[in-house]
Design a protein around this motif. Sequence first.
Motif, PDB file in Angstrom:
ATOM      1  N   PRO A  68     -16.294  55.562  -0.945  1.00 61.72           N
ATOM      2  CA  PRO A  68     -16.490  54.438  -0.301  1.00 61.72           C
ATOM      3  C   PRO A  68     -16.893  53.088  -1.296  1.00 61.72           C
ATOM      4  CG  PRO A  68     -18.307  55.777  -0.061  1.00 61.72           C
ATOM      5  CD  PRO A  68     -17.136  56.644  -0.691  1.00 61.72           C
ATOM      6  N   GLU A  69     -16.408  52.063  -0.808  1.00 63.25           N
ATOM      7  CA  GLU A  69     -16.999  50.708  -1.679  1.00 63.25           C
ATOM      8  C   GLU A  69     -18.617  50.667  -1.736  1.00 63.25           C
ATOM      9  OE1 GLU A  69     -14.919  47.112  -0.179  1.00 63.25           O
ATOM     10  OE2 GLU A  69     -13.014  48.243   0.022  1.00 63.25           O
ATOM     11  N   ARG A  70     -19.068  51.105  -1.151  1.00 64.08           N
ATOM     12  CA  ARG A  70     -20.643  51.185  -1.230  1.00 64.08           C
ATOM     13  C   ARG A  70     -21.048  51.922  -2.305  1.00 64.08           C
ATOM     14  NH1 ARG A  70     -20.115  54.753   3.014  1.00 64.08           N
ATOM     15  NH2 ARG A  70     -21.168  56.512   2.878  1.00 64.08           N
ATOM     16  N   ALA A  71     -20.166  52.893  -2.992  1.00 66.95           N
ATOM     17  CA  ALA A  71     -20.570  54.024  -3.947  1.00 66.95           C
ATOM     18  C   ALA A  71     -21.217  52.842  -5.208  1.00 66.95           C
ATOM     19  CB  ALA A  71     -19.348  54.540  -4.358  1.00 66.95           C
ATOM     20  N   THR A  72     -22.026  53.657  -6.004  1.00 65.77           N
ATOM     21  CA  THR A  72     -22.406  53.020  -7.188  1.00 65.77           C
ATOM     22  C   THR A  72     -21.522  53.269  -8.410  1.00 65.77           C
ATOM     23  OG1 THR A  72     -24.930  53.186  -6.431  1.00 65.77           O
ATOM     24  CG2 THR A  72     -24.705  52.818  -8.987  1.00 65.77           C
ATOM     25  N   VAL A  73     -21.273  52.677  -9.229  1.00 65.94           N
ATOM     26  CA  VAL A  73     -20.218  52.680 -10.210  1.00 65.94           C
ATOM     27  C   VAL A  73     -21.060  52.502 -11.722  1.00 65.94           C
ATOM     28  CG1 VAL A  73     -18.050  52.295 -11.460  1.00 65.94           C
ATOM     29  CG2 VAL A  73     -18.489  51.881  -8.744  1.00 65.94           C
ATOM     30  N   SER A  74     -20.885  53.630 -12.556  1.00 66.96           N
ATOM     31  CA  SER A  74     -21.407  53.420 -13.806  1.00 66.96           C
ATOM     32  C   SER A  74     -20.305  54.053 -14.717  1.00 66.96           C
ATOM     33  CB  SER A  74     -22.671  54.135 -13.888  1.00 66.96           C
ATOM     34  OG  SER A  74     -22.277  55.395 -13.910  1.00 66.96           O
ATOM     35  N   VAL A  75     -20.105  53.354 -16.095  1.00 68.44           N
ATOM     36  CA  VAL A  75     -19.311  53.839 -16.979  1.00 68.44           C
ATOM     37  C   VAL A  75     -20.117  54.581 -18.012  1.00 68.44           C
ATOM     38  CG1 VAL A  75     -17.871  52.922 -18.753  1.00 68.44           C
ATOM     39  CG2 VAL A  75     -18.063  51.702 -16.803  1.00 68.44           C
ATOM     40  N   TYR A  86     -18.646  57.641 -10.147  1.00 66.50           N
ATOM     41  CA  TYR A  86     -18.988  57.123  -8.817  1.00 66.50           C
ATOM     42  C   TYR A  86     -20.059  58.125  -7.892  1.00 66.50           C
ATOM     43  CZ  TYR A  86     -14.680  54.541  -9.346  1.00 66.50           C
ATOM     44  OH  TYR A  86     -13.681  53.692 -10.001  1.00 66.50           O
ATOM     45  N   GLN A  87     -21.183  57.406  -7.242  1.00 61.03           N
ATOM     46  CA  GLN A  87     -21.920  58.206  -6.480  1.00 61.03           C
ATOM     47  C   GLN A  87     -22.150  57.299  -5.215  1.00 61.03           C
ATOM     48  OE1 GLN A  87     -25.751  58.657  -8.637  1.00 61.03           O
ATOM     49  NE2 GLN A  87     -25.817  60.909  -7.756  1.00 61.03           N
ATOM     50  N   TRP A  88     -22.363  58.387  -4.164  1.00 64.87           N
ATOM     51  CA  TRP A  88     -22.629  57.701  -2.933  1.00 64.87           C
ATOM     52  C   TRP A  88     -23.388  58.828  -2.234  1.00 64.87           C
ATOM     53  CZ3 TRP A  88     -17.954  59.471  -4.510  1.00 64.87           C
ATOM     54  CH2 TRP A  88     -17.148  60.071  -3.591  1.00 64.87           C
ATOM     55  N   ARG A  89     -24.033  58.397  -0.943  1.00 62.91           N
ATOM     56  CA  ARG A  89     -24.809  59.277  -0.302  1.00 62.91           C
ATOM     57  C   ARG A  89     -23.574  59.360   1.175  1.00 62.91           C
ATOM     58  NH1 ARG A  89     -29.532  61.425   0.550  1.00 62.91           N
ATOM     59  NH2 ARG A  89     -30.392  60.394  -1.144  1.00 62.91           N
ATOM     60  N   GLU A  90     -23.659  60.449   1.652  1.00 61.67           N
ATOM     61  CA  GLU A  90     -22.965  60.762   3.131  1.00 61.67           C
ATOM     62  C   GLU A  90     -24.181  61.798   3.886  1.00 61.67           C
ATOM     63  OE1 GLU A  90     -19.362  62.713   2.700  1.00 61.67           O
ATOM     64  OE2 GLU A  90     -18.366  60.914   1.610  1.00 61.67           O
ATOM     65  N   GLY A  91     -24.719  61.202   4.665  1.00 61.84           N
ATOM     66  CA  GLY A  91     -25.836  61.553   5.418  1.00 61.84           C
ATOM     67  C   GLY A  91     -27.091  62.163   4.497  1.00 61.84           C
ATOM     68  N   GLU A  93     -26.485  64.394   2.049  1.00 64.66           N
ATOM     69  CA  GLU A  93     -25.811  64.883   0.718  1.00 64.66           C
ATOM     70  C   GLU A  93     -25.515  63.565  -0.167  1.00 64.66           C
ATOM     71  OE1 GLU A  93     -22.662  67.568   0.907  1.00 64.66           O
ATOM     72  OE2 GLU A  93     -23.511  68.601   2.947  1.00 64.66           O
ATOM     73  N   ILE A  94     -25.541  63.780  -1.458  1.00 67.54           N
ATOM     74  CA  ILE A  94     -25.205  62.845  -2.619  1.00 67.54           C
ATOM     75  C   ILE A  94     -23.758  63.185  -3.081  1.00 67.54           C
ATOM     76  CG2 ILE A  94     -25.861  61.816  -4.724  1.00 67.54           C
ATOM     77  CD1 ILE A  94     -28.605  61.975  -3.978  1.00 67.54           C
ATOM     78  N   ARG A  95     -22.918  62.446  -2.946  1.00 64.27           N
ATOM     79  CA  ARG A  95     -21.452  62.837  -3.475  1.00 64.27           C
ATOM     80  C   ARG A  95     -21.291  62.134  -4.759  1.00 64.27           C
ATOM     81  NH1 ARG A  95     -19.336  66.615  -0.200  1.00 64.27           N
ATOM     82  NH2 ARG A  95     -20.117  66.242   2.009  1.00 64.27           N
ATOM     83  N   SER A  96     -20.288  62.307  -5.602  1.00 71.49           N
ATOM     84  CA  SER A  96     -20.049  61.825  -6.578  1.00 71.49           C
ATOM     85  C   SER A  96     -18.776  62.474  -7.066  1.00 71.49           C
ATOM     86  CB  SER A  96     -20.944  62.088  -7.743  1.00 71.49           C
ATOM     87  OG  SER A  96     -20.756  63.417  -8.251  1.00 71.49           O
ATOM     88  N   THR A  97     -17.961  61.407  -7.855  1.00 73.13           N
ATOM     89  CA  THR A  97     -16.827  61.933  -8.496  1.00 73.13           C
ATOM     90  C   THR A  97     -16.665  60.924  -9.958  1.00 73.13           C
ATOM     91  OG1 THR A  97     -14.430  62.108  -8.484  1.00 73.13           O
ATOM     92  CG2 THR A  97     -15.291  60.188  -7.579  1.00 73.13           C
ATOM     93  N   THR A  98     -16.004  61.637 -10.869  1.00 69.46           N
ATOM     94  CA  THR A  98     -15.717  60.893 -12.142  1.00 69.46           C
ATOM     95  C   THR A  98     -14.164  60.551 -12.387  1.00 69.46           C
ATOM     96  OG1 THR A  98     -17.493  62.156 -12.873  1.00 69.46           O
ATOM     97  CG2 THR A  98     -16.338  61.153 -14.844  1.00 69.46           C
ATOM     98  N   GLU A  99     -13.906  59.477 -12.791  1.00 69.49           N
ATOM     99  CA  GLU A  99     -12.466  59.368 -13.194  1.00 69.49           C
ATOM    100  C   GLU A  99     -12.422  58.640 -14.492  1.00 69.49           C
ATOM    101  OE1 GLU A  99      -9.876  59.471 -10.879  1.00 69.49           O
ATOM    102  OE2 GLU A  99     -11.296  60.588  -9.377  1.00 69.49           O
ATOM    103  N   ARG A 100     -11.185  59.043 -15.214  1.00 65.55           N
ATOM    104  CA  ARG A 100     -11.100  58.417 -16.536  1.00 65.55           C
ATOM    105  C   ARG A 100     -10.817  56.979 -16.444  1.00 65.55           C
ATOM    106  NH1 ARG A 100      -7.664  60.952 -21.411  1.00 65.55           N
ATOM    107  NH2 ARG A 100      -7.965  59.458 -22.913  1.00 65.55           N
ATOM    108  N   ARG A 101     -11.265  56.406 -17.362  1.00 67.07           N
ATOM    109  CA  ARG A 101     -11.121  54.805 -17.125  1.00 67.07           C
ATOM    110  C   ARG A 101      -9.771  54.411 -17.663  1.00 67.07           C
ATOM    111  NH1 ARG A 101     -15.365  50.267 -19.244  1.00 67.07           N
ATOM    112  NH2 ARG A 101     -14.309  48.579 -18.470  1.00 67.07           N
TER     113      ARG A 101
END
Length: 101
Positions: A68-75, A86-91, A93-101
């Motif tokens: 989601p666009e509300r996710a916090t993004v750090s490098v 990317y890290q965000w909250r769903e209810g 739970e805290i969700r996250s994913t990492t993508e190569r830049r």
Amino acid sequence: MSGDERPSAPTELDRTGREALRELATREPATLRAASSYLEELASWKSRREEGEATAAADPETYPDGVPERATVSVTEIGGTEYYYYQWREGDEIRSTTERR
């Protein structure tokens, strides 16, 4: 300032910064020059990272599918490769994913 006057420390430093400067003031000129060079490079690197983080956070098109666009993004840099974290909250739970830049 004349050549005999000791420079004044910056006033905007926190306690840790002032302590670091006090410690550095006891070092030899060559050590101070090396530290100065490193700190300039570090400041440039941090500025570039912050610009990248701001760009990533402000540009919804950089968000991968399912993030989601509300996710916090750090490098994050790992082994010389930069990743978006990317890290965000769903209810509850805290969700996250990492993508190569």
